[in-house]
Design a protein around this motif. Structure first.
Motif: not given
Length: 219
Positions: A33, A36-37, A40, A113-114, A117-119
């Motif tokens: 998490v 990934v943030f 991003f 989740f990845y 976050v990155f849509d």
């Protein structure tokens, strides 16, 4: 039949210990998490090929953190106790199965989740999920074997990194190529060679582990 009972008992032991401490699950999820943030916040938007490369970098280090504890963090007393209860084959099979299950759960959670976050969603999401599952199996089998070898050395962490590098690089190359096919939305028949190669690598690593581990464990 005795082997099956021992494997079942050891897998249940691993699940109970993990449920009590939640070390691997919480630690790796926190790592995924936070990483990934950070990615991003650093990139905001990335090209699909960069998105794919970042995902496998994250999952590579997450798998090392999750799987390496299997042997490296067990005390000598616990290893001796398990030695009196089960055969070496039962131990390595149970460790491998547990690590595969753990990494499959973590990888699927991390993937969605990845994407959230990155849509971004690969064009062939089904093939990408299959590739991530195959990748989690490959990481688990390789790092379980290397962790078992490294646990017998005084500096196990460094030895694990050295031993796993030449084995994991070909797997990463195949996984990146397979997942790129999924991102590009290519026909699935194009990816059959990569899928077959991953299955062969997993089978070879599993066979070598089953042959070598009883001699390793005896020492």
């Amino acid at each position: 039949m005795q082997l099956v009972k021992q494997v079942k008992f050891l897998i249940e032991k691993e699940i109970v210990l993990e449920w009590r401490s939640k070390y691997a699950l919480n630690g790796v999820l926190l790592y995924v998490v936070s990483t990934v943030f950070v990615c991003f916040l650093s990139f905001v938007t990335v090209k699909p090929i960069t998105w794919n490369a970042l995902f496998w970098i994250i999952m590579l280090f997450a798998s090392i953190n999750a799987v390496s504890k299997g042997f490296l963090q067990e005390s000598k007393g616990r290893q001796l106790y398990i030695y009196t209860l089960a055969s070496p084959l039962a131990l390595i099979i149970s460790k491998t199965i547990y690590n595969v299950l753990l990494m499959m759960v973590l990888t699927v959670i991390a993937l969605f989740f990845y994407m959230l976050v990155f849509d971004y969603v690969p064009q062939d999401l089904g093939l990408y999920v299959v590739a991530t599952i195959l990748g989690s199996i490959s990481f688990s089998t390789i790092f379980t074997m290397v962790s078992a070898i490294a646990s017998k050395a005084s500096n196990g962490g460094m030895l694990m990194a050295i031993l796993s590098f030449p084995v994991i690089i070909p797997v990463l190359i195949v996984l990146v190529k397979l997942t790129k096919n999924a991102i590009d939305g290519l026909d699935r028949s194009v990816s059959l060679d990569e899928i077959g190669l991953l299955l062969v690598i997993n089978a070879l690593v599993g066979a070598v582990t089953l042959i070598l581990f009883p001699y390793l464990w005896r020492d």
